[in-house]
Design an enzyme around this catalytic site. Structure first.
Site, PDB file in Angstrom:
ATOM      1  N   TYR A 171       9.225 -36.130  41.993  1.00 43.10           N
ATOM      2  CA  TYR A 171       7.820 -36.487  41.726  1.00 43.10           C
ATOM      3  C   TYR A 171       7.646 -37.970  41.377  1.00 43.10           C
ATOM      4  O   TYR A 171       6.668 -38.336  40.740  1.00 43.10           O
ATOM      5  CB  TYR A 171       7.224 -35.637  40.589  1.00 43.10           C
ATOM      6  CG  TYR A 171       7.393 -34.153  40.782  1.00 43.10           C
ATOM      7  CD1 TYR A 171       6.773 -33.509  41.849  1.00 43.10           C
ATOM      8  CD2 TYR A 171       8.171 -33.394  39.918  1.00 43.10           C
ATOM      9  CE1 TYR A 171       6.933 -32.145  42.036  1.00 43.10           C
ATOM     10  CE2 TYR A 171       8.338 -32.039  40.106  1.00 43.10           C
ATOM     11  CZ  TYR A 171       7.719 -31.416  41.171  1.00 43.10           C
ATOM     12  OH  TYR A 171       7.877 -30.080  41.361  1.00 43.10           O
ATOM     13  N   TYR A 226      14.365 -62.964  21.169  1.00 43.23           N
ATOM     14  CA  TYR A 226      15.248 -61.797  21.309  1.00 43.23           C
ATOM     15  C   TYR A 226      16.055 -61.867  22.600  1.00 43.23           C
ATOM     16  O   TYR A 226      17.282 -61.755  22.588  1.00 43.23           O
ATOM     17  CB  TYR A 226      14.416 -60.502  21.277  1.00 43.23           C
ATOM     18  CG  TYR A 226      14.027 -60.158  19.872  1.00 43.23           C
ATOM     19  CD1 TYR A 226      14.857 -59.385  19.081  1.00 43.23           C
ATOM     20  CD2 TYR A 226      12.852 -60.656  19.326  1.00 43.23           C
ATOM     21  CE1 TYR A 226      14.522 -59.108  17.776  1.00 43.23           C
ATOM     22  CE2 TYR A 226      12.502 -60.383  18.021  1.00 43.23           C
ATOM     23  CZ  TYR A 226      13.342 -59.606  17.249  1.00 43.23           C
ATOM     24  OH  TYR A 226      13.026 -59.340  15.948  1.00 43.23           O
ATOM     25  N   CYS A 244      -0.573 -24.537  41.897  1.00 42.75           N
ATOM     26  CA  CYS A 244      -0.230 -24.622  40.462  1.00 42.75           C
ATOM     27  C   CYS A 244      -0.676 -25.902  39.769  1.00 42.75           C
ATOM     28  O   CYS A 244      -1.348 -25.843  38.732  1.00 42.75           O
ATOM     29  CB  CYS A 244       1.272 -24.457  40.284  1.00 42.75           C
ATOM     30  SG  CYS A 244       1.847 -22.844  40.791  1.00 42.75           S
ATOM     31  N   GLU A 302      15.294 -53.764  21.791  1.00 42.35           N
ATOM     32  CA  GLU A 302      15.586 -54.369  20.502  1.00 42.35           C
ATOM     33  C   GLU A 302      16.274 -53.324  19.622  1.00 42.35           C
ATOM     34  O   GLU A 302      15.942 -52.149  19.666  1.00 42.35           O
ATOM     35  CB  GLU A 302      14.297 -54.870  19.841  1.00 42.35           C
ATOM     36  CG  GLU A 302      13.766 -56.115  20.534  1.00 42.35           C
ATOM     37  CD  GLU A 302      12.462 -56.625  19.936  1.00 42.35           C
ATOM     38  OE1 GLU A 302      12.154 -56.309  18.777  1.00 42.35           O
ATOM     39  OE2 GLU A 302      11.748 -57.346  20.657  1.00 42.35           O
ATOM     40  N   ASP A 317      15.211 -74.475  22.725  1.00 38.28           N
ATOM     41  CA  ASP A 317      13.956 -73.937  22.189  1.00 38.28           C
ATOM     42  C   ASP A 317      13.129 -75.090  21.642  1.00 38.28           C
ATOM     43  O   ASP A 317      13.667 -76.120  21.239  1.00 38.28           O
ATOM     44  CB  ASP A 317      14.225 -72.905  21.085  1.00 38.28           C
ATOM     45  CG  ASP A 317      13.106 -71.889  20.953  1.00 38.28           C
ATOM     46  OD1 ASP A 317      13.326 -70.699  21.242  1.00 38.28           O
ATOM     47  OD2 ASP A 317      11.967 -72.300  20.591  1.00 38.28           O
TER      48      ASP A 317
HETATM   49  N1  NAD Z   1      11.905 -58.442  23.208  1.00 43.66           N
HETATM   50  C1  NAD Z   1      12.336 -57.577  24.101  1.00 43.66           C
HETATM   51  O1  NAD Z   1      12.879 -56.516  23.765  1.00 43.66           O
HETATM   52  C2  NAD Z   1      12.202 -57.856  25.559  1.00 43.66           C
HETATM   53  C3  NAD Z   1      12.873 -57.034  26.470  1.00 43.66           C
HETATM   54  C4  NAD Z   1      12.759 -57.318  27.827  1.00 43.66           C
HETATM   55  C5  NAD Z   1      11.971 -58.374  28.265  1.00 43.66           C
HETATM   56  N2  NAD Z   1      11.298 -59.140  27.352  1.00 43.66           N
HETATM   57  C6  NAD Z   1      10.498 -60.258  27.865  1.00 43.66           C
HETATM   58  O2  NAD Z   1      11.287 -61.437  27.687  1.00 43.66           O
HETATM   59  C7  NAD Z   1      10.451 -62.542  27.356  1.00 43.66           C
HETATM   60  C8  NAD Z   1      10.861 -63.128  26.027  1.00 43.66           C
HETATM   61  O3  NAD Z   1      10.682 -62.143  25.019  1.00 43.66           O
HETATM   62  P1  NAD Z   1      11.213 -62.344  23.532  1.00 43.66           P
HETATM   63  O4  NAD Z   1      10.900 -61.092  22.809  1.00 43.66           O
HETATM   64  O5  NAD Z   1      12.600 -62.860  23.565  1.00 43.66           O
HETATM   65  O6  NAD Z   1      10.219 -63.529  23.058  1.00 43.66           O
HETATM   66  P2  NAD Z   1      10.203 -64.303  21.666  1.00 43.66           P
HETATM   67  O7  NAD Z   1       8.796 -64.587  21.350  1.00 43.66           O
HETATM   68  O8  NAD Z   1      11.075 -63.603  20.674  1.00 43.66           O
HETATM   69  O9  NAD Z   1      10.939 -65.666  22.013  1.00 43.66           O
HETATM   70  C9  NAD Z   1      10.430 -66.617  22.879  1.00 43.66           C
HETATM   71  C10 NAD Z   1      11.035 -67.959  22.501  1.00 43.66           C
HETATM   72  O10 NAD Z   1      10.628 -68.929  23.469  1.00 43.66           O
HETATM   73  C11 NAD Z   1      10.467 -70.152  22.776  1.00 43.66           C
HETATM   74  N3  NAD Z   1       9.712 -71.104  23.599  1.00 43.66           N
HETATM   75  C12 NAD Z   1       8.384 -71.148  23.847  1.00 43.66           C
HETATM   76  N4  NAD Z   1       8.089 -72.189  24.656  1.00 43.66           N
HETATM   77  C13 NAD Z   1       9.265 -72.810  24.934  1.00 43.66           C
HETATM   78  C14 NAD Z   1       9.622 -73.929  25.714  1.00 43.66           C
HETATM   79  N5  NAD Z   1       8.704 -74.637  26.381  1.00 43.66           N
HETATM   80  N6  NAD Z   1      10.913 -74.281  25.774  1.00 43.66           N
HETATM   81  C15 NAD Z   1      11.848 -73.580  25.116  1.00 43.66           C
HETATM   82  N7  NAD Z   1      11.565 -72.501  24.356  1.00 43.66           N
HETATM   83  C16 NAD Z   1      10.296 -72.121  24.260  1.00 43.66           C
HETATM   84  C17 NAD Z   1       9.798 -69.743  21.484  1.00 43.66           C
HETATM   85  O11 NAD Z   1       9.907 -70.744  20.498  1.00 43.66           O
HETATM   86  C18 NAD Z   1      10.575 -68.477  21.143  1.00 43.66           C
HETATM   87  O12 NAD Z   1      11.709 -68.780  20.331  1.00 43.66           O
HETATM   88  C19 NAD Z   1       9.012 -62.001  27.403  1.00 43.66           C
HETATM   89  O13 NAD Z   1       8.488 -62.210  28.672  1.00 43.66           O
HETATM   90  C20 NAD Z   1       9.204 -60.521  27.135  1.00 43.66           C
HETATM   91  O14 NAD Z   1       8.139 -59.775  27.680  1.00 43.66           O
HETATM   92  C21 NAD Z   1      11.410 -58.891  26.025  1.00 43.66           C
END
Ligand code: NAD
Length: 438
Positions: A257, A10, A268, A161, A30
């Site tokens: 706060y 994402y 309170c 998302e 990826d």
């Molecule tokens: N999804 C959200 O709304 C959101 C929002 C803010 C922050 N985050 C953070 O962002 C990060 C990613 O979240 P996401 O939801 O996009 O994760 P996701 O699981 O959708 O995607 C992660 C991607 O990384 C790839 N990957 C794994 N190892 C790899 C490597 N060695 N080289 C290249 N690619 C590799 C996976 O194949 C996968 O496609 C997390 O830390 C999450 O907490 C997510």
């Protein structure tokens, strides 16, 4: 800029699409070849409104490419964004396996990179991870030095998302934690053209902000649900209550706060928390969150007591007795618990509070003082200079300017325990300074 985006989930897909739209040359990387193939063919396997169009348009312009070869991607770009997943382990701890793997790959390529390359962590990682883990792996793998040979940033992602592209375009703010100024300057260029508040800070603060945000969002949902459940048990519409609640932008949905410091008190908040929790219990409504509020508050008082104990001094001057500055209301003031405990443990305590004169207190306020701390009159010192002269430790309990001046006048000769933050950054205090949450 030429940017590699590691992880096409994402966060990575949306970042890659938006960066390409904004004129950058992006290579998505990826380990999942299906995601890479899709992007190469102008499609995204991530479903987000507007993303397919962005990906289709910019794989045509050539500004958005994809590969499974991270090594080559790093060599061909000026910056790497780390957007790989950071899931939970079964015990709840954060799994950094993907982050570590990607850092090894980037680090190996960095060793061969002829120019300056910047690595920017966008994944959510706990405070200290970027400096202690990401930086170390990159340095070990590349044989190069962070800050000199390559840059390092932590730029938390706040997108939601379902409206991720709109959130990218209009972020509430851009928070850039940088190892140094050069790193932050370069990373900020990613966002040229985006109108938003820009905050530059340390790596650890940026990491912490992300957790503060997400835990707060979670807390809001759980809180609203508990209030709603109690409302329903009274045949009240919980949604209507919370809509009215949200109209208050002065106290409820505001900065109020939300500054860490000392415990709450007064006539309170403690009373009303207790009453609502008791009523919920009577109605068989579970309120684990609301029940925990008073316990958490008590822990903060205990924390302040431990801070005093750790000074190894016995003569303690307490600045402020009422529950906040500018009032003489001492009912359920957390300072009273602090003072009572210290007196009980043999400390020599004096209190200065220009608003509280025991002989002038009336009604409920007076009887509260008489019951909870009968010897308070004896501990009160009417002269702030005399109190400072008579103590080794000064405890600042609220944000009175007079207290700040008293601490400044002590000029580092006393140990300062700041439960409010008013004396923070004012001086060095010869190292004799401790803040409760900073
Ligand atoms: N999804 C959200 O709304 C959101 C929002 C803010 C922050 N985050 C953070 O962002 C990060 C990613 O979240 P996401 O939801 O996009 O994760 P996701 O699981 O959708 O995607 C992660 C991607 O990384 C790839 N990957 C794994 N190892 C790899 C490597 N060695 N080289 C290249 N690619 C590799 C996976 O194949 C996968 O496609 C997390 O830390 C999450 O907490 C997510």
């Amino acid at each position: 800029m030429k940017i590699s985006v590691f992880g096409l989930g994402y966060v990575g897909s949306v970042s890659a699409g938006c960066l390409a739209r904004d004129g950058h040359h992006v290579i998505g990387v990826d380990v999942n070849s299906a995601k890479v193939d899709a992007l190469v063919n102008g499609r995204s396997l991530v479903s987000e409104p507007g993303l397919s169009e962005l990906v289709a348009a910019h794989s045509k312009t050539g500004r958005l490419r994809a590969t499974t070869d991270g090594f080559q991607a790093v060599l061909a770009t000026d910056m790497s964004l780390i957007c790989v997943g950071t899931p939970s382990n079964s015990n709840g701890s954060l799994n950094l396996d993907y982050i570590e793997a990607v850092c090894r790959e980037i680090g190996t390529a960095l060793g061969q990179h002829s120019g300056y390359h910047l690595v920017c962590v966008r994944s959510t990682v706990l405070p200290g991870t970027t400096r202690n883990m990401v930086m170390q792996v990159l340095e070990q793998q590349s044989g190069k030095r962070a800050g000199t040979d390559f840059g390092l940033c932590m730029n938390p992602e706040f997108l939601r998302e379902g409206c991720a592209i709109a959130d990218y375009q209009e972020p509430s703010q851009i928070v850039m934690g940088g190892l140094d100024e050069k790193s932050s300057d370069i990373a900020m260029q990613m966002y040229d053209g985006i109108d938003a508040l820009r905050i530059r800070t340390t790596l650890e603060t940026a990491e912490s902000v992300k957790y503060a945000c997400n835990t707060f969002h979670a807390l809001k949902v759980a809180y609203a649900n508990e209030i709603g459940n109690i409302c329903q048990a009274h045949n009240v519409d919980g949604q209507e209550v919370m809509r009215i609640f949200c109209n208050d932008r002065k106290l409820n949905v505001s900065e109020k706060y939300l500054l860490p410091g000392f415990a709450f008190g007064g006539s309170c908040l403690p009373k009303d928390c207790r009453a609502l929790v008791y009523r919920a219990k009577e109605k068989d409504v579970e309120t684990p969150l609301l029940r925990a509020v008073l316990e958490s508050n008590q822990m903060q008082i205990e924390r302040s007591i431990r801070m005093v104990e750790q000074t190894d001094h016995k003569r303690i001057g307490v600045l402020g007795l009422s529950f906040k500055s500018g009032t003489d209301d001492v009912r359920e003031s957390p300072v009273i618990v602090l003072v009572e405990t210290l007196v009980g443990r043999g400390y020599d305590v004096q209190i200065y509070d220009p608003n509280v004169k025991p002989e002038e207190l009336f009604g409920a306020n007076r009887s509260f003082l008489a019951q909870t701390l009968p010897h308070v009159a004896k501990l009160m010192q009417p002269d702030v200079d005399a109190l400072v002269a008579n103590c080794d430790v000064l405890v600042v309990t609220n944000g009175s300017e007079e207290f700040r001046q008293a601490v400044l006048a002590a000029d580092g000769s006393k140990m300062i325990i700041d439960l409010h933050g008013i004396t923070k950054h004012s001086k060095e205090y010869n190292g004799n300074y401790k803040g409760i949450c900073w």
